[in-house]
Design an enzyme around this catalytic site. Structure first.
Site, PDB file in Angstrom:
ATOM      1  N   THR A  14       0.835  -1.215   0.000  1.00 56.42           N
ATOM      2  CA  THR A  14       0.000   0.000   0.000  1.00 56.42           C
ATOM      3  C   THR A  14       0.863   1.255   0.000  1.00 56.42           C
ATOM      4  O   THR A  14       0.614   2.195  -0.752  1.00 56.42           O
ATOM      5  CB  THR A  14      -0.879   0.010   1.280  1.00 56.42           C
ATOM      6  OG1 THR A  14      -1.370  -1.313   1.469  1.00 56.42           O
ATOM      7  CG2 THR A  14      -2.023   0.966   1.168  1.00 56.42           C
ATOM      8  N   VAL A  15       1.894   1.273   0.868  1.00 54.82           N
ATOM      9  CA  VAL A  15       2.710   2.480   1.009  1.00 54.82           C
ATOM     10  C   VAL A  15       3.646   2.632  -0.199  1.00 54.82           C
ATOM     11  O   VAL A  15       3.746   3.724  -0.784  1.00 54.82           O
ATOM     12  CB  VAL A  15       3.523   2.453   2.328  1.00 54.82           C
ATOM     13  CG1 VAL A  15       4.399   3.697   2.446  1.00 54.82           C
ATOM     14  CG2 VAL A  15       2.594   2.355   3.536  1.00 54.82           C
ATOM     15  N   LYS A 107       9.681   0.193  11.394  1.00 55.48           N
ATOM     16  CA  LYS A 107       9.888   0.382  12.842  1.00 55.48           C
ATOM     17  C   LYS A 107      10.414  -0.879  13.526  1.00 55.48           C
ATOM     18  O   LYS A 107      11.170  -0.792  14.495  1.00 55.48           O
ATOM     19  CB  LYS A 107       8.598   0.860  13.513  1.00 55.48           C
ATOM     20  CG  LYS A 107       7.367  -0.011  13.275  1.00 55.48           C
ATOM     21  CD  LYS A 107       6.495   0.500  12.146  1.00 55.48           C
ATOM     22  CE  LYS A 107       5.580  -0.595  11.629  1.00 55.48           C
ATOM     23  NZ  LYS A 107       4.478  -0.133  10.829  1.00 55.48           N
ATOM     24  N   GLY A 136       2.798   7.423  11.050  1.00 55.89           N
ATOM     25  CA  GLY A 136       2.388   7.629   9.655  1.00 55.89           C
ATOM     26  C   GLY A 136       2.651   9.047   9.187  1.00 55.89           C
ATOM     27  O   GLY A 136       3.801   9.473   9.060  1.00 55.89           O
ATOM     28  N   GLY A 189      -6.864  -2.146   5.114  1.00 55.71           N
ATOM     29  CA  GLY A 189      -5.424  -2.093   4.849  1.00 55.71           C
ATOM     30  C   GLY A 189      -4.611  -1.454   5.955  1.00 55.71           C
ATOM     31  O   GLY A 189      -3.461  -1.083   5.745  1.00 55.71           O
ATOM     32  N   GLU A 192      -1.071  -4.686  10.234  1.00 52.08           N
ATOM     33  CA  GLU A 192       0.165  -5.332   9.781  1.00 52.08           C
ATOM     34  C   GLU A 192      -0.192  -6.700   9.198  1.00 52.08           C
ATOM     35  O   GLU A 192      -1.270  -7.244   9.468  1.00 52.08           O
ATOM     36  CB  GLU A 192       1.115  -5.528  10.962  1.00 52.08           C
ATOM     37  CG  GLU A 192       1.571  -4.243  11.617  1.00 52.08           C
ATOM     38  CD  GLU A 192       2.398  -3.366  10.696  1.00 52.08           C
ATOM     39  OE1 GLU A 192       3.325  -3.878  10.067  1.00 52.08           O
ATOM     40  OE2 GLU A 192       2.106  -2.168  10.604  1.00 52.08           O
ATOM     41  N   ASP A 203       3.713  -3.495  17.747  1.00 52.04           N
ATOM     42  CA  ASP A 203       3.967  -2.392  16.798  1.00 52.04           C
ATOM     43  C   ASP A 203       4.107  -1.071  17.570  1.00 52.04           C
ATOM     44  O   ASP A 203       5.005  -0.269  17.298  1.00 52.04           O
ATOM     45  CB  ASP A 203       2.798  -2.327  15.796  1.00 52.04           C
ATOM     46  CG  ASP A 203       2.934  -1.169  14.818  1.00 52.04           C
ATOM     47  OD1 ASP A 203       3.797  -1.242  13.930  1.00 52.04           O
ATOM     48  OD2 ASP A 203       2.189  -0.177  14.972  1.00 52.04           O
ATOM     49  N   LYS A 207       7.524   1.389  17.885  1.00 52.99           N
ATOM     50  CA  LYS A 207       7.490   2.838  17.650  1.00 52.99           C
ATOM     51  C   LYS A 207       7.931   3.591  18.908  1.00 52.99           C
ATOM     52  O   LYS A 207       8.684   4.565  18.835  1.00 52.99           O
ATOM     53  CB  LYS A 207       6.084   3.253  17.217  1.00 52.99           C
ATOM     54  CG  LYS A 207       5.706   2.692  15.840  1.00 52.99           C
ATOM     55  CD  LYS A 207       4.222   2.827  15.557  1.00 52.99           C
ATOM     56  CE  LYS A 207       3.863   2.338  14.172  1.00 52.99           C
ATOM     57  NZ  LYS A 207       2.415   2.191  13.968  1.00 52.99           N
ATOM     58  N   GLY A 303      -2.086   3.873   6.662  1.00 57.36           N
ATOM     59  CA  GLY A 303      -2.693   4.072   5.352  1.00 57.36           C
ATOM     60  C   GLY A 303      -1.662   4.562   4.361  1.00 57.36           C
ATOM     61  O   GLY A 303      -0.641   5.137   4.737  1.00 57.36           O
TER      62      GLY A 303
END
Ligand code: HSE
Length: 438
Positions: A14-15, A107, A136, A189, A192, A203, A207, A303
């Site tokens: 996606t990214v 991360k 993000g 989406g 993870e 997660d 971070k 996202g």
């Protein structure tokens, strides 16, 4: 205009796809901002045939991301593969060793190997940039690394996982159960690949470990983080929180005090008047407090486009020749943090017990609390207004909720061991720390 910066993008999820698309769509504006054109010259992904709605016509395809890192036609490697080991680590190491700057959103990799990778980047005098790794689209890395040098920071905390915040929001607003809310997050989406990373709090911990290092000038110490996820949060807890004037949020919190640095990730009761309690859905937020700062940054935490925008900000910096020490000061000068364990944490507690409904049980439980010098702010024994089911059991139990005044984690643990041994409750106690407004 100077020669183009040639970018290789490893990972086209996606990214990654959003990075390639936005670099194309905003080509002229970005060239003006970067002082030179930015061209994607190479990509790598596992699946060549996936529909990504991006033009890869003039781009070299590498099946192996490490070969992308070695490509002479790539100056800067964008790593969006994910994972602390394997291809992501190999690609980043190969790029840095070859003297190429790296931009990553990874991360997990930074949390595990950030110090060694930053040292390598410093040695080679190239960038290791990771604005997209935390929050993000919130520019939290730049803020901590560059914007607050006059402030001695004492606390950094926040909602750092969009998936968990989305799930908790859906449970509260739509009365969904945990699994349905998780499926919705995955369909959108946000989650993870392995949702345990999100819902288990890992997660957030990855971070937080990065933010702690930047905030306090300390080496990343991810192993020291106390981690609890949101799997045990029931609709009953959410309804109780509502009655008590709280919202439940998965927080990452790092504080610096005399005892050392406390790092913790867990669901927390946040007073509804706190800015963090207003943060709903996939949105993230970070609060920074210090001698000259009291800041809350709120924005999209997951996202494609917001995360891609953070990646592109780093690419533009590199194209302008801005090579900073990845963690603000040289790795060799980062302090080794002294750990303040969770047992020494002090604060209020929400404790929900499934209590056998017989005379004297509430009094016996209150006595166990008093033995540990725990002062109770309130005791609730009533069905919440919301239609949340009480825990099923063969005995006749009712939910008993205790709200404590500030006490220590170790006192709470000792009291609950005694309560369990007394046999007045069914199942495990639910303990949620209360995060008071500063
Ligand atoms: N799974 C992460 C989240 C994605 O939900 O926030 C962004 O790191």
């Amino acid at each position: 205009m100077a020669a183009a910066l040639k970018v290789g993008v490893a990972g086209l999820g996606t990214v990654g796809a959003a990075v390639v698309r936005i670099l194309g769509e905003r080509r002229d504006t970005l060239a003006a901002s970067a002082g030179r054109p930015i061209h994607v010259t190479a990509v790598s992904a596992r699946n060549r045939n996936r529909e990504r709605k991006i033009d890869l016509g003039n781009v070299r395809w590498h099946d192996d991301p490490v070969s992308l890192a070695a490509d002479d036609n790539v100056d800067l490697v964008v790593e969006l593969i994910g994972g602390a080991e394997g291809p992501a680590r190999d690609t980043v190491e190969a790029a840095l060793k070859a003297g190429k700057s790296v931009v990553t959103a990874n991360k997990a990799l930074l949390s595990a190997h950030g110090m060694a990778l930053a040292e390598l980047a410093e040695e080679k005098n190239v960038a290791l940039a990771f604005e997209a790794a935390v929050g993000g689209g919130i520019p939290i890395i730049k803020t901590l690394r560059e914007a607050l040098p006059g402030s001695q920071l004492s606390r950094v905390s926040g909602i750092l996982n969009g998936t968990c915040n989305f799930i908790l929001t859906k449970m509260e607003e739509d009365g969904l159960d945990f699994d349905t809310a998780l499926s919705q997050a995955q369909a959108l989406g946000y989650a993870e690949a392995d949702p345990t990373f999100d819902i288990g709090g890992f997660d957030t911990a990855h971070k937080l470990s990065i933010l702690t290092s930047l905030a306090f000038g300390t080496k990343i110490d991810a192993d020291a983080i106390y981690v609890e996820g949101i799997q045990t949060i029931s609709r009953l807890d959410i309804a109780m929180a509502d009655e008590l004037g709280f919202r439940i949020k998965l927080l990452g919190v790092a504080t610096r005090a005399d005892g050392g640095i406390e790092q913790r990730v867990h669901p927390a009761m946040v007073p509804r008047s706190d800015p963090l309690a207003q943060v709903m859905g996939v949105t993230n937020a970070v609060q920074i407090s210090g001698s000259a700062s009291d800041i809350t940054l709120i924005g999209p935490g997951a996202g494609g486009d917001p995360t891609a925008s953070a990646v592109i900000a780093d690419i533009v910096d590199v194209s302008r020749g801005m090579i900073r020490q990845p963690f603000g000061i040289p790795v060799a000068q980062l302090a080794t943090p002294r750990r303040a364990p969770i047992q020494t944490h002090e604060g209020g507690y929400y404790i929900r017990l499934d209590v056998v409904d017989l005379p004297g049980t509430a009094a016996a439980i209150a006595t166990r609390m008093a033995e540990q010098q725990i002062s109770l702010e309130s005791i609730l024994q009533k069905k919440p207004r919301a239609k949340a089911p009480a825990a099923a059991s063969d005995k006749n139990t009712v939910p008993l909720v205790l709200i404590t005044h500030a006490t220590s984690e170790s006192a709470v643990r000792r009291a609950l061991m005694a309560v369990l041994a007394d046999g007045h409750i069914q199942g495990a106690p639910q303990v949620i720390r209360i995060e008071k407004e500063k």
